[in-house]
Scaffold this active site. Sequence first.
Site, short mmCIF file in Angstrom:
data_model
loop_
_atom_site.label_atom_id
_atom_site.label_comp_id
_atom_site.label_asym_id
_atom_site.label_seq_id
_atom_site.Cartn_x
_atom_site.Cartn_y
_atom_site.Cartn_z
N SER A 1 -1.20 24.12 -36.52
CA SER A 1 -0.52 24.80 -35.41
C SER A 1 0.98 24.96 -35.65
CB SER A 1 -0.80 24.10 -34.08
OG SER A 1 -2.18 24.12 -33.80
N TRP B 1 -5.48 32.35 -44.51
CA TRP B 1 -6.17 33.29 -43.61
C TRP B 1 -7.53 32.79 -43.15
CZ3 TRP B 1 -5.20 38.45 -46.78
CH2 TRP B 1 -3.83 38.76 -46.70
N LYS B 2 -8.09 31.84 -43.88
CA LYS B 2 -9.44 31.34 -43.56
C LYS B 2 -10.44 32.50 -43.58
CE LYS B 2 -7.31 27.59 -41.07
NZ LYS B 2 -7.43 26.53 -40.08
N GLY C 1 -2.09 28.65 -40.57
CA GLY C 1 -3.37 29.34 -40.36
C GLY C 1 -3.20 30.50 -39.39
N GLY C 2 -3.56 30.27 -38.13
CA GLY C 2 -3.58 31.33 -37.12
C GLY C 2 -2.34 32.22 -37.09
N HIS D 1 -9.04 21.41 -48.27
CA HIS D 1 -8.76 21.69 -46.86
C HIS D 1 -9.76 20.93 -46.00
CE1 HIS D 1 -8.32 23.72 -43.05
NE2 HIS D 1 -7.15 24.13 -43.48
P1 PGA Z 1 -3.55 26.50 -38.02
O1 PGA Z 1 -4.28 26.14 -39.40
O2 PGA Z 1 -2.14 26.89 -38.37
O3 PGA Z 1 -4.34 27.64 -37.44
O4 PGA Z 1 -3.59 25.26 -37.18
C1 PGA Z 1 -3.61 25.54 -40.47
C2 PGA Z 1 -4.55 25.25 -41.60
O5 PGA Z 1 -5.70 24.89 -41.35
O6 PGA Z 1 -4.17 25.41 -42.77
#
Ligand code: PGA
Length: 253
Positions: free
Chosen positions: A212, A10-11, A233-234, A95
């Site tokens: 991504s 989720w960051k 992530g996103g 990360h």
């Molecule tokens: P992202 O991020 O899917 O938004 O590119 C992946 C991650 O940094 O773990």
Amino acid sequence: MRTPLVMGNWKLNGTKESVTALVKALVQPANDNSKVEVAVCAPAIFIGMVEELAKGSALKYGSEDVDVHTSGAYTGENSPAMIKEFGCKYAIVGHSERRAYHNETDAVVAAKFKAAQDAGLIPVLCIGESLEQFEAGKSNEVCETQLKAVIDACGIAAFNNAVIAYEPIWAIGTGKTATPEIAQDVHANIRKLLAKYDADVASKVQILYGGSCNAKTAYDLFKQPDIDGGLVGGASLKAPDFTTIIESATKTL
Ligand code: PGA
């Protein structure tokens, strides 16, 4: 046969409201896709909430980082034991955003990997090259250096109880997913390197792709022989998209 693992990262995102809605929406897909491991890695402040919301379900969870210390005067940090106490199964370490914005060296990452494992957490070791390194054809070399730093510090047997995530920096948050061929090539090379130390460890360790990875790209990536799921992530912030990604992993079985 390795069990696929689909993990959200989720960051620095979420509110009490959005976390509640998201976890509630993921419990069912996690239970339904029982041949796939599903997890979310949350900001530390939300982990207690995730623990409550995911209770009794197949949804696992983890932290996005962990400190190397067990306790003491380290303001702002979260120890591996604290993270473990809240029921986390995983801890992301190394990360690229931590490496870039918090100056985490390979040595620091290796220490975090060990600290997490010592506390009973499964470290999810992120490795991956920058755009410049990718364009210079150095993807494998960079991944090998980052991986060897941890093997040297913790030993190959430590990977019996760890996850690796290949995350090319140029693909993270850019919408430029690595092609399945590019990712498979690096994943195979990672496994080859591990096999030089221990073939059994190499054949069993889950290697996730991240960068991504989304509802459209997940299936073709997960179909690759050396890609065992994704670190997302996103797209992990949207329940329908993350659910599609989980289902993509099931479809490859
Ligand atoms: P992202 O991020 O899917 O938004 O590119 C992946 C991650 O940094 O773990």
